[in-house]
Design a protein around this motif. Sequence first.
Motif, mmCIF file in Angstrom:
data_model
loop_
_atom_site.group_PDB
_atom_site.id
_atom_site.type_symbol
_atom_site.label_atom_id
_atom_site.label_comp_id
_atom_site.label_asym_id
_atom_site.label_seq_id
_atom_site.Cartn_x
_atom_site.Cartn_y
_atom_site.Cartn_z
ATOM 1 N N LEU A 43 27.564 -11.222 2.808
ATOM 2 C CA LEU A 43 28.462 -10.166 2.340
ATOM 3 C C LEU A 43 28.766 -10.351 0.850
ATOM 4 O O LEU A 43 28.659 -11.452 0.312
ATOM 5 N N PRO A 44 29.157 -9.265 0.176
ATOM 6 C CA PRO A 44 29.508 -9.393 -1.246
ATOM 7 C C PRO A 44 30.804 -10.170 -1.421
ATOM 8 O O PRO A 44 31.698 -10.134 -0.566
ATOM 9 N N MET A 45 30.908 -10.876 -2.519
ATOM 10 C CA MET A 45 32.126 -11.592 -2.863
ATOM 11 C C MET A 45 32.806 -10.851 -4.008
ATOM 12 O O MET A 45 32.216 -10.659 -5.078
ATOM 13 N N ILE A 46 34.014 -10.406 -3.775
ATOM 14 C CA ILE A 46 34.768 -9.615 -4.753
ATOM 15 C C ILE A 46 35.919 -10.464 -5.285
ATOM 16 O O ILE A 46 36.680 -11.048 -4.513
ATOM 17 N N SER A 47 36.042 -10.515 -6.585
ATOM 18 C CA SER A 47 37.124 -11.265 -7.215
ATOM 19 C C SER A 47 37.778 -10.405 -8.289
ATOM 20 O O SER A 47 37.143 -9.496 -8.852
ATOM 21 N N GLY A 48 39.011 -10.649 -8.563
ATOM 22 C CA GLY A 48 39.739 -9.872 -9.566
ATOM 23 C C GLY A 48 40.761 -10.723 -10.283
ATOM 24 O O GLY A 48 41.150 -11.800 -9.808
ATOM 25 N N SER A 49 41.193 -10.257 -11.429
ATOM 26 C CA SER A 49 42.207 -10.982 -12.198
ATOM 27 C C SER A 49 43.019 -9.994 -13.016
ATOM 28 O O SER A 49 42.529 -8.940 -13.419
ATOM 29 N N VAL A 50 44.272 -10.323 -13.238
ATOM 30 C CA VAL A 50 45.173 -9.545 -14.084
ATOM 31 C C VAL A 50 45.890 -10.539 -14.992
ATOM 32 O O VAL A 50 46.357 -11.593 -14.521
ATOM 33 N N GLY A 51 45.974 -10.206 -16.316
ATOM 34 C CA GLY A 51 46.598 -11.146 -17.230
ATOM 35 C C GLY A 51 47.275 -10.458 -18.411
ATOM 36 O O GLY A 51 47.076 -9.265 -18.683
#
Length: 320
Positions: A43-51
């Motif tokens: 499966l795809p690996m989804i990552s995110g960030s907010v800064g």
Amino acid sequence: SDKAADLAVLEQIALQANPAIRKAVNGVNMAYLAIKIKKADFLPMISGSVGHSRTTHNTNKHNYDYDTVGTYNGALNLDLLIFDFGKTNAAVKQSLEEYKEAVHNLRSAENGVIYAVRTAYFALLRAVELDKVAKETVEQYKEHLDHVQIKNDVGSGTPFDLTKAKVDYNNAVLKANSTANNVSIGWTNLVSAIGLAESTSFSISTVKLHEYELDLEKLMNLARLSEPGLAALLTAEKAAILNVEKSIKDLYPSLNLNLGVLLSGHDPSLPLLWNASGAAALSGTLFTGGKKENAIKMAVLQRKKSRASNISYEQEMYKK
């Protein structure tokens, strides 16, 4: 309180309370989760960030004027495995075999617990019956001793007969003490086989078991098909074979796809500056100091060890 419990009831209690069963059940659950973990690589690996970052700098070197700038940013990335020459697929197959092995180990643990309960149950029944006989023997020798004592008191007996009667009585008492101890040990063994840590009280009764035809070849064929211990070893061997396959495929590179979006600006209001990226990469390790090659050799040795364990286990079954 003293409650009646037949063998079938005690077996069911043991299957629920014995620690060996709980350990095997946890092994099955862990093996199932291992499959899900391995399948997640597809499966795809989804990552995110907010800064948020702020910088302050002076605007004139001759005075203390300065300026502060703040930046907001957010990112979202997606990584997807495209092709890895079957490495992940081999890992999933290996986990499936290990799950089957765990299931067979659970069945083997259940059989072992039931066997231990039955063995302790019938050993206790035997000890109880022998204790009854020993107590009856004590009563008989006590009557005989009293009879000889009376004869000796009236002068019609002999000292030898009296001495022998006392020795026989004392020996019977010692044997009765031993059989009583065996009953206590039998109760302890039965409670331990069930898997209970505390002492309990219940009554037991005789049980009639089914009779089976004892044909060696038929029993061996049945054992090869249904004996969980052997089945667990067979699935362990299959898992070892798949581990060899996986170790070889670990030498091959992997093809991955990466997609990303980056948003940034001096304040969180729209519109923001954006940057989208996409990349495909073929990656592989060129040199590991022989780590992967030695892993292949170890997997081959593990496969040979599993095969030897199967043969040894089958020989032990034949002896039994």
